[in-house]
Write an enzyme that holds these catalytic residues in place. Structure first.
Site, PDB file in Angstrom:
ATOM      1  N   GLU A  48      26.070  26.167   6.578  1.00  0.00           N
ATOM      2  CA  GLU A  48      25.490  27.508   6.506  1.00  0.00           C
ATOM      3  C   GLU A  48      24.702  27.868   7.767  1.00  0.00           C
ATOM      4  O   GLU A  48      24.725  29.014   8.221  1.00  0.00           O
ATOM      5  CB  GLU A  48      24.551  27.621   5.291  1.00  0.00           C
ATOM      6  N   LEU A  49      23.998  26.880   8.329  1.00  0.00           N
ATOM      7  CA  LEU A  49      23.174  27.184   9.513  1.00  0.00           C
ATOM      8  C   LEU A  49      24.060  27.540  10.710  1.00  0.00           C
ATOM      9  O   LEU A  49      23.764  28.456  11.468  1.00  0.00           O
ATOM     10  CB  LEU A  49      22.284  25.989   9.863  1.00  0.00           C
TER      11      LEU A  49
ATOM     12  N   LYS B  76      24.427  13.127  25.906  1.00  0.00           N
ATOM     13  CA  LYS B  76      24.638  12.384  24.677  1.00  0.00           C
ATOM     14  C   LYS B  76      23.337  11.719  24.220  1.00  0.00           C
ATOM     15  O   LYS B  76      22.612  11.164  25.017  1.00  0.00           O
ATOM     16  CB  LYS B  76      25.638  11.260  24.939  1.00  0.00           C
TER      17      LYS B  76
ATOM     18  N   SER C 210      42.838  22.672  25.469  1.00  0.00           N
ATOM     19  CA  SER C 210      42.812  23.669  24.402  1.00  0.00           C
ATOM     20  C   SER C 210      42.533  25.051  24.971  1.00  0.00           C
ATOM     21  O   SER C 210      41.822  25.198  25.970  1.00  0.00           O
ATOM     22  CB  SER C 210      41.748  23.301  23.376  1.00  0.00           C
TER      23      SER C 210
ATOM     24  N   GLU D 133      46.968  23.649  22.265  1.00  0.00           N
ATOM     25  CA  GLU D 133      46.418  22.889  21.116  1.00  0.00           C
ATOM     26  C   GLU D 133      46.124  23.732  19.877  1.00  0.00           C
ATOM     27  O   GLU D 133      45.199  23.427  19.111  1.00  0.00           O
ATOM     28  CB  GLU D 133      45.152  22.104  21.538  1.00  0.00           C
TER      29      GLU D 133
ATOM     30  N   CYS E   2      34.404  13.727  28.841  1.00  0.00           N
ATOM     31  CA  CYS E   2      33.335  14.713  28.793  1.00  0.00           C
ATOM     32  C   CYS E   2      32.127  14.067  29.470  1.00  0.00           C
ATOM     33  O   CYS E   2      31.872  12.895  29.258  1.00  0.00           O
ATOM     34  CB  CYS E   2      32.982  15.057  27.362  1.00  0.00           C
TER      35      CYS E   2
ATOM     36  N   GLU F 157      33.389  16.432  33.349  1.00  0.00           N
ATOM     37  CA  GLU F 157      32.359  17.444  33.473  1.00  0.00           C
ATOM     38  C   GLU F 157      31.521  17.197  34.706  1.00  0.00           C
ATOM     39  O   GLU F 157      31.117  16.081  34.971  1.00  0.00           O
ATOM     40  CB  GLU F 157      31.445  17.408  32.255  1.00  0.00           C
TER      41      GLU F 157
ATOM     42  N   HIS G 127      30.667  25.181  28.027  1.00  0.00           N
ATOM     43  CA  HIS G 127      29.849  25.122  26.804  1.00  0.00           C
ATOM     44  C   HIS G 127      29.060  26.397  26.600  1.00  0.00           C
ATOM     45  O   HIS G 127      28.344  26.544  25.620  1.00  0.00           O
ATOM     46  CB  HIS G 127      28.904  23.931  26.854  1.00  0.00           C
TER      47      HIS G 127
HETATM   48  N1  GLN Z   1      42.092  18.256  25.388  1.00  0.00           N
HETATM   49  C1  GLN Z   1      40.904  18.525  24.665  1.00  0.00           C
HETATM   50  C2  GLN Z   1      40.615  20.008  24.671  1.00  0.00           C
HETATM   51  O1  GLN Z   1      40.882  20.640  25.618  1.00  0.00           O
HETATM   52  C3  GLN Z   1      39.733  17.799  25.262  1.00  0.00           C
HETATM   53  C4  GLN Z   1      38.474  18.097  24.515  1.00  0.00           C
HETATM   54  C5  GLN Z   1      37.292  17.255  24.907  1.00  0.00           C
HETATM   55  O2  GLN Z   1      37.255  16.672  25.947  1.00  0.00           O
HETATM   56  N2  GLN Z   1      36.294  17.216  24.093  1.00  0.00           N
HETATM   57  O3  GLN Z   1      40.103  20.554  23.728  1.00  0.00           O
HETATM   58 ZN    ZN Z   2      35.695  17.283  27.511  1.00  0.00          ZN
END
Ligand code: GLN
Ligand code: ZN
Length: 759
Positions: free
Chosen positions: A16-17, A114, A433, A484, A644, A666, A695
């Site tokens: 819900e949040l 992370k 994606s 994707e 990532c 990244e 992001h």
């Molecule tokens: N191939 C994935 C995407 O593009 C990679 C996602 C990820 O690194 N978290 O969504």
């Molecule tokens: Zn990634």
């Protein structure tokens, strides 16, 4: 025996949040409406905990985005570029979390990292020259009062000063010691305020203590707490650690004037021996973290009670607790209607863990072996239906050196591939994606609910792929992707197509902000019985002359983003997955897909927190597991991988040893220090350091991307460089994605001209 938990999930049992917050971001609900949703979710959490009989119920474990950001803002650690926007308090907070682009300005988000060895992410606090650290916010007090008004006494929780200081970036010229002075005053004010209200317990989370800590760290810790603890009045202070043991500072921590220490007895492999070899002070309480806050299996009561018995024999007063916050497990099994009971009986999500705490606390005070709850629990561990597959186990046993070595070696492959693909200098690509727009999700949902046929479902996805390929051709990208659209999630999708997995409907876990993931469960031995992605990739390739990358998730990431088994090692499960993905790679290759990306987004996730354990406990098997995936490929098949975050400065040789041909990662949110390290380590693999941050919804300008590439080019050889975004685009909208990619391609063209003119 009394019970406690460190924290509870906060996104809501049905997220819900997340939905409310996203509506707020889109301007569809007001700030008051968002706050009301948050309030009702907090109340629901407290009521469930109270009803379960839990003794110490946490408060201030709620967050709109991230707990470390909450703590930083509580103490006025907010970079000026955000306060300058002149937004409301909540919007200033969100601006730090996700950037702001609007009429009041244009600023990027804070860096995100992370959270220890989890898939949760925190915002990195920044201390600037003019940051005035002081108690400023009211959130913990407000939430404490909110619970109190419901008749519930809670234990307020915040991140402690040591961990805050270790995780923050210091952009001022002030020394750590100097900053510690301010933090002492600020945290003391926090304690004073609660002490005045006679709060019974206050929890300070200090997970940083489970790293390798040295004498400077210990001096800092003592310096901070010796002062702060003077302000606790009648309140008791619990210093909470998790994600490992505190072998470097156990005695020092217990020397502090704290009232309780929280130790993790699961990931903390030495916790029990630490308690055994040192005497445990009589005036303190041990919060024994024995219920797993990271995994979803039912607790083995025999093991837990044996530890509790042992502590009792030693005369140690203990509270039964979780190993870490329950933030890292889903809410409740009650939302799982499809999972058959004979599997479900083996699981405990957050709510069910509350029941376990209660049951165990009752058993601990008795001669439990004849108790029905105990016996029912033990029966689970003798009966695991269909978990073993002999063929899979034999295949893993037969893995030999040839599986770990791809031939010919990289430098030969690099030449062969340059000729085979004819890509321009600085090839452009994306991470896989494309935006998962509403229609994509609606289509998937309709298929799941049997409202449309498989053919209808697939026809829709084919149309999406067609549009996606056309769009990429129009934008002028060099290496294309299919987008994707068939995937809900990069790990769950594979879980659903592999034998040995179970999956859930609503078992969401927060990853960052409003983003949640639904890790599948590794129930048994894993194998692939038919191709998974070939149909989509082959179709996408048939639509264009440009190469289309096949798109798979790597074995380490699949393992790390699943709930793993506890009856066999994670290494064993990873090898099983590696063989399954290897089969898929060879299948794609046989169907004419010549570039295959195998994402290892979560490679670092289970890297031990102590450096000394990195290789022997993890990298020595995780990196070879990746090589199993592509060692059977032809020389002119190009293997990409993606990670990532660029936090691999310290494991660069291991990353090069994955022996991929190209790696994207990244880099836009972090400084480009990683590139120096690549250079210094003679990194072989071609690289695509992400040139803009996906992001956040802001569109990077062409100039901004050019500048980023120019900076990168100072450190990376031109013939090794790819140009791409940071990560997949699935969480972004279509408009911003197209605009951003157009700028990216134009920037690449400009840089190509610049570069060729300069040589
Ligand atoms: N191939 C994935 C995407 O593009 C990679 C996602 C990820 O690194 N978290 O969504
Ligand atoms: Zn990634």
């Amino acid at each position: 025996m009394k019970t406690s938990i460190i924290g509870y999930p906060r996104v809501g049992g049905l997220r819900e949040l997340k939905f409310a917050t996203e509506k707020y971001f889109k301007g569809k609900i007001t700030q008051e409406e968002l706050k009301a949703t948050a309030k009702s979710l907090r109340e629901a959490n407290w009521q469930v905990q109270k009803a379960s009989g839990l003794d110490l119920i946490p408060s201030n474990d709620f967050s709109f985005y991230d707990i470390l950001l909450d703590t930083a803002n509580l103490f006025n650690i907010i970079p000026q570029r955000y306060t300058d926007l002149g937004l409301s308090e909540l919007d200033t907070y969100f601006a730090q979390a996700r950037g702001y682009q609007g009429e009041k300005g244009d600023v990027k988000a804070l860096a995100m990292k992370k959270w220890f060895n989890t898939n949760y992410h925190y915002m990195v606090p920044e201390i600037e020259a003019n940051t005035k650290i002081q108690l400023q916010g009211t959130k913990p007090f407000d939430e404490y009062h909110e619970a109190k008004a419901l008749g519930i006494e809670t234990k307020p929780v915040i991140v402690g000063p040591f961990t805050l200081l270790k995780l923050a970036k210091n952009h001022s010229d002030r020394s750590l010691k100097d900053l510690a002075e301010d933090l002492k005053v600020a945290y003391s004010a926090y304690l004073d305020k609660f002490a005045q209200e006679n709060v019974s317990w206050l929890q300070f989370d200090e997970p940083y203590l489970v790293h390798d800590v040295d004498s400077d760290d210990i001096a800092l810790l003592k310096d901070l707490y010796n002062e702060i603890l003077r302000h606790k009045g009648q309140s008791k202070v619990l210093l909470q650690t998790y994600f490992g043991d505190i072998r470097d500072c156990y005695a020092d921590v217990l020397d502090l004037a704290i009232d309780g220490i929280g130790l993790d007895f699961l990931e903390g492999v030495q916790s029990l021996s630490l308690v055994d070899s040192h005497s445990f002070p009589e005036d303190k309480i041990l919060f024994a973290g024995l219920i797993n806050g990271k995994n979803i299996w039912k607790n083995n009561y025999q093991k837990t009670l044996a530890v509790l018995d042992h502590l009792k024999e030693k005369g140690i007063t203990s509270y039964l607790s979780t190993s870490c916050s329950l933030l890292h497990v889903p809410y409740s099994l009650k939302h799982e209607n499809k999972l058959p009971e004979h599997y479900k009986a083996h699981f405990a999500f957050a709510e069910e863990k509350l029941t376990e705490l209660k049951e165990l606390s009752l058993l601990a005070d008795k001669d439990y072996t004849n108790e029905a709850t105990y016996q029912a629990n033990q029966a689970l561990f003798t009966n695991r239906p269909d978990a073993h597959d002999e063929k899979v186990e034999q295949r893993v046993a037969a893995i030999d050196d040839s599986y770990y070595t791809r031939l010919p070696e990289f430098s030969v492959r690099e030449k062969v591939q340059k000729e085979a693909f004819h890509l321009p200098l600085f090839p452009t690509t994306t991470i896989g994606s494309f935006p998962q727009t509403r229609d994509v999700k609606v289509n998937r949902k309709a298929f799941r609910k049997n409202e449309i046929t498989e053919e209808e479902y697939k026809a829709f996805n084919r149309q999406k792929i067609k549009d996606c390929i056309a769009l990429q051709e129009e934008i002028g990208l060099d290496v294309l992707v299919h987008g994707e659209f068939e995937r809900n999630d990069m790990v769950e999708y594979f879980g659903e197509h592999l034998n040995g997995y179970l999956f859930t409907e609503k078992a969401w876990v927060q990853s960052y902000g409003t983003r949640c993931v639904k890790p599948p469960i590794i129930w048994g031995d894993i194998s692939r019985s038919q191709s998974i992605t070939v149909e989509w990739s082959e179709y996408a390739q048939s639509l264009t002359k440009k190469p289309v990358k096949g798109m798979l998730t790597g074995p380490v990431t699949i393992l790390n983003w699943s709930f793993p088994r506890e009856d066999i090692s994670v290494k064993e499960s990873t090898l099983q997955i590696a063989l399954a993905i290897r089969d898929e790679v060879l299948d794609l290759e046989a169907h004419g897909v010549k570039i295959i990306q195998v994402d290892e987004a979560a490679l670092r996730e289970k890297l031990p927190l102590r450096k000394s354990d990195w290789y022997k406990e993890y990298l020595d098997w995780a990196i070879p597991a990746f090589r199993i995936v592509h060692s059977g490929c032809q020389e002119d098949t190009q293997i990409h991988t993606h990670m990532c975050y660029s936090e691999f400065t310290d494991i660069i040789p291991a990353i090069d040893n994955m022996d991929a041909d190209v790696i994207t990662f990244e880099a836009s949110r972090s400084d480009l220090q990683i590139l120096d390290s690549l250079q210094a380590n003679h990194f072989q693999t071609q690289v695509g350091p992400g040139v803009y941050d996906i992001h956040s919804p802001r569109v990077p300008s062409q100039e901004e991307i050019e500048d980023q590439v120019r900076k990168i080019l100072k450190k990376v050889k031109a013939e090794k460089l790819w140009i791409n975004p940071d990560c997949g685009l699935k969480t972004r909208g279509e408009k911003e994605t197209t605009a951003s990619l157009i700028n990216l391609v134009k920037a690449a063209e400009v840089i190509r001209h610049e570069y060729t003119r300069s040589i």
